[in-house]
Scaffold this active site. Structure first.
Site, PDB file in Angstrom:
ATOM      1  N   TRP A 374       3.670  39.150 -40.345  1.00 15.69           N
ATOM      2  CA  TRP A 374       3.909  37.694 -40.094  1.00 15.69           C
ATOM      3  C   TRP A 374       4.327  37.606 -39.361  1.00 15.69           C
ATOM      4  O   TRP A 374       4.901  36.358 -38.801  1.00 15.69           O
ATOM      5  CB  TRP A 374       4.327  37.450 -41.502  1.00 15.69           C
ATOM      6  N   ASP A 375       4.233  37.767 -37.801  1.00 15.19           N
ATOM      7  CA  ASP A 375       4.759  37.304 -36.705  1.00 15.19           C
ATOM      8  C   ASP A 375       5.278  36.294 -36.015  1.00 15.19           C
ATOM      9  O   ASP A 375       5.211  35.528 -35.609  1.00 15.19           O
ATOM     10  CB  ASP A 375       4.998  38.955 -35.948  1.00 15.19           C
ATOM     11  N   GLU A 513      12.280  44.210 -46.757  1.00 17.94           N
ATOM     12  CA  GLU A 513      11.959  45.211 -47.276  1.00 17.94           C
ATOM     13  C   GLU A 513      12.046  47.046 -47.447  1.00 17.94           C
ATOM     14  O   GLU A 513      11.286  47.768 -47.721  1.00 17.94           O
ATOM     15  CB  GLU A 513      11.209  45.274 -45.519  1.00 17.94           C
ATOM     16  N   LYS A 639      17.569  45.097 -44.693  1.00 18.92           N
ATOM     17  CA  LYS A 639      17.193  45.338 -43.642  1.00 18.92           C
ATOM     18  C   LYS A 639      17.424  44.521 -42.663  1.00 18.92           C
ATOM     19  O   LYS A 639      17.740  44.145 -41.538  1.00 18.92           O
ATOM     20  CB  LYS A 639      15.846  45.854 -43.251  1.00 18.92           C
ATOM     21  N   GLN A 640      16.745  42.920 -42.985  1.00 15.39           N
ATOM     22  CA  GLN A 640      16.983  41.526 -42.486  1.00 15.39           C
ATOM     23  C   GLN A 640      17.290  40.269 -43.459  1.00 15.39           C
ATOM     24  O   GLN A 640      16.966  40.603 -45.209  1.00 15.39           O
ATOM     25  CB  GLN A 640      15.661  41.842 -42.030  1.00 15.39           C
TER      26      GLN A 640
END
Length: 828
Positions: A374-375, A513, A639-640
């Site tokens: 999805w960057d 994630e 994680k983020q």
């Protein structure tokens, strides 16, 4: 976790100049791999890592070359199962070049001593320069200058120029130049248990003075032709056959030339190597080998190529112009370095018919197997405002795979189009079934394909591209259809919960994630991920808005083509007004916060301090805990950014309005409590996390925001990150760093047909200047702590654009040649 107060040592050493060059030494192991990734040259069609030309793949060097969109699948035996993985292919290496004096071993042999070695990346010219001196066992010292680039406009061409100067000797000079066709995908240690031979060699031969290697991928059957030409000259001009003997050579998987000539002490010998690469995926060719040979036959001297290449870069930098005061805390060379890597990864996608997406690690290495996630969500904001046609091409990568997404939705029992979390060649789901935890050595099931939110990102990118470009043709002909099919998919993912009296989405994985399921649950996924649910609300509203805006008869055509019934649109509206969003109370502050997913607050708190004492870096907490026979699913740890992706993509007022429409009594004043809650529970195991945290903290906690920005700017440059950067740069993180500086601190937002500015540029940053493109107008923006100035440098005809400032209620017209100046309140 908050930003670190101390900083790790950086790999790059900036040259005292105007911020257009960065200097690298040479390192060992992963440090050299990190330098190779950061010294990659390319043009967006293909790219080559910055490995030294005399090297081959080993524990220190990895001279990988990658072509955008060129994938191949291989089966592998993993533990007790057979898996099939698709990878971005490492194609034949065009770089090999070495030389020797008299009977000395070739450069690259360990007995040849490197006296000096410096690599300089000339950002302005898109060229990698290497200065080095060597000494052989006989004491002969030679000085060498090498320059390499991939032509920015003639996308099939690459060049390597080597200037050789014998400092204290005269005698025989031997040069060896060619193509290594026997390459494998071997650049990521944890993948080395997987199959890696993606190419079979069809032919190695010479055609006139050109060496030619023809290979084919073993599964996807893409034919690849690499051709190289070697020429020599001195100060008097080309060196003829009366002085140099050039022999054609084929040795195993290597094809090329060996040249022998006599040189004199202090004399400059210049070896020019030009390469052409063509594939059967290229348009308007008969065969790759004929096209590669034709490309070289029409190519003049390397100096002419250099001139046109550098001119193309100068023109492109006008679109990517950025300057920051040299005495401020933001290093402009780093911003330009990151823009350079974005350009060499993406620029060629906008040329011709190239079918490619955004690989997470660029064209710089093999991490994530070159897959597309999805960057683009983090990359589009930069490219939309500079190279909108590249964004259109990237969106067409998704459009071409719409039928595959429809088939995936059907297989999953859903409507519309279900796009894969990891994509490659044909739109099939490429998320591996298992992945290796290097901390434990165990292969584990991988269920991250449940990150359905990738479809939301695609839809968001469609709308953002349209807002910036005003490209109604794309929206009508392609954009609306893909957005509506994604809408149908998410509507079918949504079910009505009678107990809650609201719509819910169950069994997904959010951007975090880490959380792939509930503790002890047999089925993967979590319920009502707040990001997924709220962005689904955004999607339903966007779909209805697009249908309303489409002109007749196109609206009727697309409704008929997709068989969209009135009842379906009514359900979209209902979802946008009745979606369930989980909240919980922070037990420490008593504040109500948005829950990452339903039941998140019931998970155990994590002993962060104990983990840090035991392990130091805990960014990959999932690996650490699995190796300790525990699971991050048991804890409140991310994680983020997950929930915080919402204020990253949506303005605080838009978020408040959406929640109000859902019937939740939530105001923007409550946002800081949610931000603080997740700050303390995030490990930042992704470079994207620091981008998002810098963004959401910019107004409320500026010191912390600057800290996160600093971490983002340093992410791929710190020696501590060498192990991961050596496998490929973090392209979205690099783009995000530029975006935080320009669009976040610069306060840029595109909405309601106007370009709005609400700067929060810290005074200590000095002055910022950059160009952008909005609806075919080129603008020059200047910002400092006291004012903002917007100048229209040019646009079509007598057209104007709307420019507004958040302290004013209405936007104003900006004409070509006009400058608008606006004061910034002291507390901005």
């Amino acid at each position: 976790m908050r930003p670190k107060s101390d900083s790790d040592e950086l790999l790059i050493q900036r040259i005292p100049s105007d911020g257009w060059a960065v200097d690298f030494g040479e390192g060992e192991g992963v440090i050299e791999g990190q330098r190779e990734a950061l010294c990659t040259v390319g043009n967006g069609r293909w790219a080559t890592r910055g490995a030294v030309p005399e090297s081959s793949a080993d524990d220190t060097h990895y001279p990988g070359t990658y072509v955008a969109g060129l994938y191949n699948r291989l089966p592998s035996q993993v533990s007790d199962r057979i898996t099939e993985d698709e990878s971005l292919v490492n194609v034949p290496n065009w770089l090999p070049f070495t030389f020797a004096a008299e009977d000395s071993p070739w450069l690259g042999d360990p007995t040849v001593e490197i006296l000096e070695n410096r690599h300089e990346l000339d950002l302005r010219a898109g060229t990698l320069i290497r200065h080095f001196r060597i000494q052989d066992l006989a004491g002969r010292v030679t000085r060498i200058l090498q320059r390499r680039f991939m032509h920015l406009e003639r996308h099939e061409l690459a060049a390597l120029q080597t200037v050789i100067v014998p400092e204290n000797w005269s005698g025989e000079l031997r040069i060896r130049s060619g193509i290594d066709a026997g390459v494998k995908n071997f650049g990521v240690p944890r993948y080395r248990q997987l199959s890696s031979t993606h190419l079979q060699i069809d032919d190695l031969r010479h055609v006139g003075d050109v060496a030619l290697a023809i290979v084919e991928t073993v599964q996807s059957k893409t034919r690849i032709a690499t051709a190289v030409r070697l020429s020599l000259h001195d100060s008097a001009g080309p060196i003829g056959a009366d002085r140099v003997q050039i022999t054609q050579s084929i040795e195993g998987d290597w094809v090329g030339h060996v040249a022998v000539l006599h040189v004199i002490e202090g004399e400059e010998i210049v070896a020019d190597k030009v390469a052409a690469l063509m594939t059967s995926r290229d348009a308007a060719i008969s065969s790759p080998e004929e096209a590669a040979l034709a490309a070289l036959s029409t190519t003049g001297p390397i100096d002419d190529l250099t001139d046109s290449h550098e001119l193309a870069w100068r023109r492109l930098w006008q679109r990517f112009h950025i300057d920051v005061e040299s005495d401020g805390p933001i290093d402009v060379a780093t911003l330009r370095l990151y823009a350079y890597h974005l350009i060499i990864s993406m620029y060629g996608v906008g040329a011709g018919s190239l079918d490619a997406g955004v690989p997470a690690r660029g064209l710089h290495g093999e991490a994530y197997r070159g897959h597309i996630f999805w960057d683009e969500l983090f990359i589009f904001p930069i490219l939309n405002l500079r190279l909108p046609w590249v964004c259109r091409s990237l969106l067409r990568y998704r459009v071409r795979r719409l039928d595959a997404a429809r088939a995936a939705a059907l297989d999953a029992g859903l409507d519309g189009a279900l796009f894969p979390w990891q994509s490659g060649s044909d739109g099939a789901e490429q998320t591996p079934k298992v992945h290796l935890n290097p901390d434990s050595g165990r292969w584990l099931p991988d269920v991250t394909h449940l990150q359905r939110h990738v479809g939301l990102a695609i839809a968001y990118n469609v709308m953002q591209y349209f807002e910036v470009s005003g490209d109604f043709v794309f929206l009508e002909q392609e954009g609306a259809e893909i957005l509506l099919e994604i809408t149908r998919c998410f509507a079918s993912l949504t079910t009505f919960d009678d107990d809650k009296g609201r719509y819910v989405i169950n069994g997904v994985i959010g951007p975090d994630e880490f959380h792939t399921g509930y503790p002890g649950a047999e089925e993967p996924g979590v319920n009502n991920n707040a990001y997924t649910n709220l962005m689904t609300v955004w999607l339903m509203r966007a779909a209805l808005e697009v249908l309303n805006e489409l002109p007749e008869p196109r609206r009727a055509e697309i409704v008929e083509k997709l068989s969209i019934a009135d009842e379906e649109m009514v359900r979209w509206s209902d979802i946008s007004e009745q979606m369930f969003i989980p909240f919980h109370v922070d037990p420490v502050t008593g504040a109500e916060v948005i829950s990452q997913f339903e039941g998140y607050e019931e998970l155990a708190e994590l002993d962060w301090h104990g983990l840090i004492e035991r392990h130091g870096n805990v960014s990959r907490l999932d690996r650490i805990m699995e190796a300790e026979d525990d699971s991050v699913n048991n804890y409140q740890a991310s994680k983020q950014a997950d929930v915080l992706m919402l204020p990253y993509l949506l303005s605080a007022s838009e978020l408040e309005e959406m929640l109000a429409q859902l019937g939740y009594n939530w105001t923007t004043d409550q946002l800081p409590a949610t931000i603080d809650y997740y700050l303390e529970r995030t490990s930042h195991g992704s470079t994207l996390s620091t981008v998002v945290h810098a963004w959401v903290l910019a107004r409320s906690q500026r010191a912390d925001a600057i800290g996160y920005l600093d971490r983002t700017l340093r992410a791929d440059l710190e020696l501590a990150q060498a192990g991961t950067t050596s496998e490929g740069i973090h392209l979205a993180g690099m783009a995000g760093a530029i975006d935080v500086v320009q669009r976040c601190f610069g306060g840029i937002e595109v909405r309601a047909g106007a370009l709005w500015f609400d700067p929060m540029w810290p005074v200590e940053f000095g002055a910022l200047e950059f160009t952008l493109r909005y609806r075919r107008h080129t603008l020059l923006v200047r910002i400092n702590g006291a004012s903002i100035e917007v100048e229209d440098l040019g646009g079509p005809g007598q057209t104007t654009i709307q420019v507004g400032f958040d302290s004013e209620e209405e936007a104003q017209r900006l004409h070509v040649g006009q400058i608008i100046r606006h004061g910034i309140p002291p507390d901005s």
